[in-house]
Write a protein that holds these residues in place. Sequence first.
Motif, mmCIF file in Angstrom:
data_model
loop_
_atom_site.group_PDB
_atom_site.id
_atom_site.type_symbol
_atom_site.label_atom_id
_atom_site.label_comp_id
_atom_site.label_asym_id
_atom_site.label_seq_id
_atom_site.Cartn_x
_atom_site.Cartn_y
_atom_site.Cartn_z
ATOM 1 N N GLY B 56 150.860 91.578 88.019
ATOM 2 C CA GLY B 56 151.686 92.392 88.914
ATOM 3 C C GLY B 56 151.300 92.148 90.366
ATOM 4 N N LEU B 308 165.121 98.849 94.779
ATOM 5 C CA LEU B 308 164.138 98.374 93.804
ATOM 6 C C LEU B 308 162.687 98.478 94.267
ATOM 7 C CD1 LEU B 308 166.172 95.324 92.495
ATOM 8 C CD2 LEU B 308 165.617 97.401 91.231
ATOM 9 N N VAL B 309 162.436 98.286 95.574
ATOM 10 C CA VAL B 309 161.032 98.322 96.008
ATOM 11 C C VAL B 309 160.382 99.678 95.730
ATOM 12 C CG1 VAL B 309 159.475 98.141 97.994
ATOM 13 C CG2 VAL B 309 161.226 96.398 97.638
ATOM 14 N N ILE B 312 159.629 99.775 92.105
ATOM 15 C CA ILE B 312 158.489 98.911 91.774
ATOM 16 C C ILE B 312 157.183 99.621 92.117
ATOM 17 C CG2 ILE B 312 157.287 96.800 92.479
ATOM 18 C CD1 ILE B 312 160.173 95.616 92.897
ATOM 19 N N TYR B 315 156.489 102.323 89.432
ATOM 20 C CA TYR B 315 155.928 101.953 88.129
ATOM 21 C C TYR B 315 154.636 101.163 88.234
ATOM 22 C CZ TYR B 315 158.876 97.630 88.199
ATOM 23 O OH TYR B 315 159.495 96.451 88.501
ATOM 24 N N TYR B 318 152.218 103.821 88.324
ATOM 25 C CA TYR B 318 152.054 104.363 86.972
ATOM 26 C C TYR B 318 151.109 103.485 86.151
ATOM 27 C CZ TYR B 318 153.042 105.474 82.132
ATOM 28 O OH TYR B 318 152.898 105.789 80.805
ATOM 29 N N SER B 319 151.305 102.166 86.285
ATOM 30 C CA SER B 319 150.471 101.242 85.525
ATOM 31 C C SER B 319 148.997 101.369 85.944
ATOM 32 C CB SER B 319 150.975 99.820 85.738
ATOM 33 O OG SER B 319 150.145 98.897 85.106
ATOM 34 N N VAL B 322 147.708 104.534 84.342
ATOM 35 C CA VAL B 322 147.382 104.398 82.922
ATOM 36 C C VAL B 322 145.985 103.803 82.741
ATOM 37 C CG1 VAL B 322 147.957 103.098 80.819
ATOM 38 C CG2 VAL B 322 149.760 104.261 82.098
ATOM 39 N N PHE B 323 145.670 102.827 83.565
ATOM 40 C CA PHE B 323 144.385 102.145 83.421
ATOM 41 C C PHE B 323 143.358 102.668 84.434
ATOM 42 C CE2 PHE B 323 147.541 99.218 81.680
ATOM 43 C CZ PHE B 323 146.996 99.022 80.426
#
Lengths: 469, 334
Positions: B56, B308-309, B312, B315, B318-319, B322-323
């Motif tokens: 990413g 879209l930016v 992006i 999420y 968000y990713s 999660v980690f």
Amino acid sequence: MPYGLTAEILARSQFAFTVSFHIIFPAFSIGLASFLAVLNAQWLRTGDETYRLLFDYWKKIFAVAFGMGVVSGIVMSYQFGTNWSVFSDKTGPVLGPLMAYEILSAFFLEAGFLGIMLFGREKVGNGLHMFATAVVAVGTLMSATWILSVNSWMHTPAGYSINEVGQFVPEDWWAIVFNPSFPYRLVHMTLAAYLTTAFVVAGVAGWHFLRGTAGAPTRRMFSMALWMAVIVTPMQIVAGDFHGLNTLEHQPAKIMAMEGHYDSHPEGAPLILFGIPNSEEKRIDYAVQIPKLSSLILKHDLNAPLDGLDTIPEADQPPVAIVFWSFRVMIAIGFAMLGIGLWGLVQRVRGKLFHDRWLHRAAFVMGPMGFVAVLAGWITTEVGRQPFTVYGMLRTSDSLAPIAAPAVAASLIAFIVVYFFVFGAGTYYILRMMAKVPGTVRLGLNDGPIRTAGTTPVQQTPNRTNPAE
Amino acid sequence: MEIDYAFIWAGIIAFAVLTYVVLDGFDLGVGILFPSGRSESDRDLMMNSIAPIWDGNETWLVLGGGGLFAVFPLAYAVIMPALYMPITLMLLALVFRGVAFEYRWRTQRWKRVWDMAFFGGSTLAAFMQGIALGALVQGIEVENRAYAGGWWDWFTPFSVLTGIAVVVGYALLGATWLNMKLEGEVQAHMRRYARVLAIATLALIGVVSLLTPFLDIVYFQRWFALPGLAFSLVMPLLLALTTWKLFTGLRDHHDITPFLSALSLFGISFVGIGVSFYPHIVPPELTIWQAAAPESSLKFALVGAVILVPLILAYTAYSYWVFRGKIDPDAGYH
């Protein structure tokens, strides 16, 4: 530079080399991402562990292939500028925004959810994990959509005007995105990706059948793959035919080269099955041909006249031999795929799908053939567009960056050495994983709990929840 | 009022490049620090801290290149040939370090090879990015909408200096990231590295800043005329504050403050470069308006970027969420 290695030839070789390597990975990962989404959905729906084993198996293989696709793709996004700067300056206003959309709507999507798909099931739960898996699959398809729109525009430019400094300027975005060859190319390539993956899966299953290591997961994936083969191959043949008719309308010179028609045929053109293109004499030597069949296929009329390359100025003709051969390779593989699909269907009806060793041998041999067909198809369409980058509008020789031949030669050699080394190793690791059966705990060597001398590698035990939070 | 799309796009591209620099900066930094991992398991942890997010991060580099192609095609067409060698080497280096993430788990015999590829690739990519920056600051010769300089123009003492500065700066980002993600002995180890790297980074920022005005008098003038002047007055203050936060954070064993401070350091430096450049995109020849694509291209792409930016960013956040947290040594990703 010796041997007529001009900067142009070197730059073209470099682009051809890097893009050919690159296309292999998306062709595989587009199909595999969808396959994984289906497997995961089936596991959630039925609770059948076979699907879960298959998901975990192909997920590992997907991770390696996707990684190779990412890094070889980054190279592509810069190579337009480094080696084709004049092309970039002129077409950037039209093609650039489409590529920006690809990056914004697809690349980020894939990258953002890939981590969760690969590593996050325990962290986010099955529902969100399924969502992430589906998003990755959608992302690969979105990516294909945009980049094929870009590529198709180079074959059938539309919706533009040209400004005072010679740039293509967008006039009608709808016409640009949905340019005449785009729908055909999109369908043809997406089906090709699905078929390629199906045959890889069938090939791996075939290998395990032959080795006698096949269990329930192998049978399941073999069955799924052969359903794909028998359903999708006929669709692909039809789609390919439509694509060909579209090409005849917009790029007749490419069809002439594919068919080997040096001469015009006013009363029905023959279909040349085989032969050796002779560019000196402008004819096909030792041609094996069926009279009037080409006219029937292309014009749906036995006696329809077909023009040959004699109607195209010499300077605008694509190289015949490459296009002629690559086209035949693609077609031959397509029909072989159809054969395997039908053979599989017959054996399935007879209840012998998992017992016909010759079918398993054939599936094994056909395993990598999808890649060959994809490459052959791309060579056909791209070489067939020559000598233009934007068909009829911008010549390849006028698209080049002002880079001296020695610099391009050096980078070309570097790319060749690095790609063979790096992607060779990656392919080897993938093959090694494929040689193991689904359900193998240590599929990727280090993913099971092992404790080798003196080291305590970080491991993931299957189905274990993560207490990290 | 007429909307200045080229200006808006220059802002978006600058944002993409900055986002790339800080995000891939820390994960390239982890690669640069890789050999300093004292054991196999330390190195496993270091790599696992970035395994789910690296690609990413690298996508922002694709956006930087692809975005330039879309909205400033002339700048793209001039910069890429001018930086042919550094860009090519950077791409090859990224190939090596990118595949290492998967490959090193697939082999025992060759694990060392991929460890080296990860370190070497990360370091070379960072160095070449620094060189590219230095070469751009020095200026690129343009004639008839094409690069008109020589093949080694990019290679100067100044660009080598900026190359080193970027390697050191990325290593600082990496060390503070690892300080945040790891625990125990490794963390303490990284904290010590971070302190040394912070001093080196600040010194290099100082030297590069002092040398820049001597390359072109225009840079000097921009810093002492509005709107640059406002920034020249605030910058020392911001820099001092960030530096103080960074060092006290490391001293007090904070997990997150040092990383955020290092990111701010990059942010401030980046704005500083922006002040020197504006209104050029390819100094000293092309302004953002000269290099911009026609308005219809800018508008069409802007619709996508505006929608879209933010998505992006959402999420991606968000990713990371999660980690989040410390890496559990017993539950790796592979």
